[in-house]
Design an enzyme around this catalytic site. Structure first.
Site, mmCIF file in Angstrom:
data_model
loop_
_atom_site.group_PDB
_atom_site.id
_atom_site.type_symbol
_atom_site.label_atom_id
_atom_site.label_comp_id
_atom_site.label_asym_id
_atom_site.label_seq_id
_atom_site.Cartn_x
_atom_site.Cartn_y
_atom_site.Cartn_z
ATOM 1 N N CYS A 4 0.702 -1.178 -0.043
ATOM 2 C CA CYS A 4 -0.016 0.141 0.036
ATOM 3 C C CYS A 4 0.806 1.285 -0.051
ATOM 4 O O CYS A 4 1.616 1.378 -1.041
ATOM 5 C CB CYS A 4 -0.909 -0.020 1.064
ATOM 6 S SG CYS A 4 -2.297 1.081 1.119
ATOM 7 N N GLU A 57 -2.615 -8.636 3.339
ATOM 8 C CA GLU A 57 -2.759 -9.053 4.651
ATOM 9 C C GLU A 57 -4.368 -9.365 5.214
ATOM 10 O O GLU A 57 -4.547 -9.466 6.178
ATOM 11 C CB GLU A 57 -2.178 -8.207 5.911
ATOM 12 C CG GLU A 57 -2.665 -6.711 6.227
ATOM 13 C CD GLU A 57 -2.464 -5.705 5.104
ATOM 14 O OE1 GLU A 57 -2.111 -5.981 3.896
ATOM 15 O OE2 GLU A 57 -2.641 -4.734 5.352
ATOM 16 N N HIS A 101 -4.078 -4.505 -0.174
ATOM 17 C CA HIS A 101 -3.851 -5.147 1.362
ATOM 18 C C HIS A 101 -3.751 -6.693 1.222
ATOM 19 O O HIS A 101 -4.854 -7.004 1.714
ATOM 20 C CB HIS A 101 -4.715 -4.356 2.258
ATOM 21 C CG HIS A 101 -4.529 -3.089 2.464
ATOM 22 N ND1 HIS A 101 -3.580 -2.575 3.661
ATOM 23 C CD2 HIS A 101 -5.025 -1.868 1.741
ATOM 24 C CE1 HIS A 101 -3.533 -1.308 3.505
ATOM 25 N NE2 HIS A 101 -4.400 -0.874 2.571
#
Lengths: 274, 207
Positions: B80, B188, B186
């Protein structure tokens, strides 16, 4: 292309998950951590969790519960409830939450939205506006705070425009009238809001079926479709059964947007500002 | 050991959780000492470009990071705003970037094709892989990830663009140059799509 966001909205009351109708009569529906695990399995787009007591009781957010939910949650998580200071907001983000929602504070402490956005970036700040329709003869809505208990003179459209300028990265418009009724989203409300939106918007309140979500997206295009009862209850007797649309069903939602087709032309990768 | 560069921004714990579930050793690095056993590095980031660069510059981690990345060629993944920090500069701020992959970061809204779209770019979107990369397998399923950003990386060298994503314009969502990788999304918080990418990053060959 970007897909519509389909968002379960979980309400926390005294540490447990509840569902309300028109913001009253909370009924216990289960354990919040267990719900997060199930939405993980279903690979839900993102999750909203709102503590409905914190502002009313003027208490701190339940950081222990937030931390546990964030640790478990494999999708972006938005938390709202009782946030009154930028420090509280920052602390919640540090627990592993992607976005914080301000609701009562938007009407009571207008400077807070800008302060939190400056501190965390507007992508992490959501303004949630709880609204009731004023009269049937025109599309007019008023904003309420403190779990629907406190009425404000603020008209929704003016407050919506103000939130966009003041630093919100997303606005959730929550229809108190439709909450828990499963009669469908208020599409008049949704259309009136979407046409003035420059930031992502999400609608909550009334979703009773996947068709209701399709109708919302067909009316408004690319928006967030949030729901509580729809993803927590099953059947006409409202048995508690956490559910979420499959990937195939989400393709149907995506196809309902006008933007679902790839653009007719592609900008050069090295687009320069005009 | 995978080391998450913890200079104060980004959901470091979310990355650690993904790697824990995958059974791959990963820890945060808050000091130069913590970086010493790094075999892979992840540079997270959220919020504004200048804020991220200032925090990284003040953290004491930048110099050891540059040694690991530029001299020892340890693979690094910017995520990001962490990907944007790999660039030379950003229209969002005044601070220079790390300049590990030449390019400029620009506002999505500065492109005519995106100027009328809601910002930030928020939600799940597809990543179209255009170049063979260790980060992606040739699976049938087009990967998708969660995006949340208002700026994009405009690479000086098109050869550094691994994958693109469409939001009005088509922008670089994955970049790489040698041991340096960046993803705008993202991973994660992108379920199995993200976990797959993070697993593949942990196994990228060392140059």
């Amino acid at each position: 292309m970007l897909r519509p966001r389909i968002i379960p909205c979980l309400l926390v009351h005294k540490g447990g998950l509840v569902k309300t109708q028109r913001f009253t009569a909370p009924k216990y529906v289960g354990d919040p951590i267990n719900a997060v695990k199930i939405f993980n399995e279903k690979e839900a787009d993102e999750l909203m969790v709102m503590d409905i007591d914190a502002s009313v009781r003027h208490v701190e957010p339940d950081y222990g519960l937030i931390k546990k939910m964030a640790a478990e949650c494999r999708m972006p998580l938005c938390y709202g409830g009782g946030i009154r200071t930028p420090d509280q907001a920052a602390r919640i983000i540090d627990l592993g939450v992607e976005k914080v929602s301000l609701s009562s504070a938007v009407v009571h402490d207008p400077g807070l939205l800008t302060k939190v956005a400056s501190r965390l970036g507007r992508q992490s700040v959501v303004a949630t506006l709880d609204v009731r329709k004023v009269a049937d003869r025109s599309v007019r809505y008023e904003v309420y705070s403190h779990n629907g208990l406190a009425r404000h003179g603020a008209g929704l459209l003016e407050l919506f425009d103000w939130c966009q300028e003041a630093g919100a990265g997303e606005i959730v418009v929550n229809s108190i009238d439709r909450d828990g009724t499963m009669e469908g989203y208020d599409l008049d409300l949704a259309r009136a809001i979407k046409q003035r939106a420059k930031i992502p918007v999400t609608f909550l309140g009334g979703a009773g079926s996947h068709q209701n979500i399709v109708s919302l997206i067909e009316s408004c295009g690319l928006v967030g479709a949030a729901a509580g009862s729809l993803f927590v209850f099953k059947g006409k007797y409202r048995a508690v059964l956490i559910n979420y649309p499959s990937f195939e069903q989400r393709e149907v939602f995506a196809a309902s947007t006008k933007l679902s087709a790839k653009p007719a032309y592609c900008q050069s990768l090295h687009t320069r500002a005009p | 050991m995978i080391r998450l560069v913890d200079y104060g921004l980004g959901n470091v714990q979310a990355f650690l959780n993904v790697y824990r579930r995958l059974g791959i050793p990963a820890e945060r690095a808050v000091s130069a000492q913590d970086l010493r056993d790094a075999e892979r590095l992840i540079l997270p980031g959220v919020g504004s470009f200048d804020h991220a660069m200032n925090l990284l510059n003040a953290s004491g981690l930048r110099e050891p990071l540059e040694d690991l990345v530029l001299r020892r060629r340890i693979p690094v993944l910017g995520v990001c705003v962490g990907m944007q920090m790999l660039a030379s500069r950003s229209d969002e701020g005044a601070e220079p970037g790390l300049n590990w992959i030449p390019g400029s970061v620009r506002a999505l809204s500065s492109a005519t094709a995106a100027s009328q779209l809601a910002m930030p770019h928020m939600g799940w979107n597809e990543v179209d892989v255009e170049r063979v990369s260790h980060l992606f397998s040739r699976a049938a399923e087009a990967p998708r990830f969660y995006f949340l950003h208002s700026y994009f990386f405009d690479c000086e060298d098109p050869a550094h663009v691994v994958a693109t994503t469409g939001y009005g314009l088509r922008f670089a969502s994955v970049v790489s140059s040698g041991n340096i990788y960046g993803v705008q999304c993202h991973p994660e918080k992108s379920h199995h799509f993200g976990a797959d990418l993070l697993r593949r990053f942990s196994a990228v060959p060392v140059c």
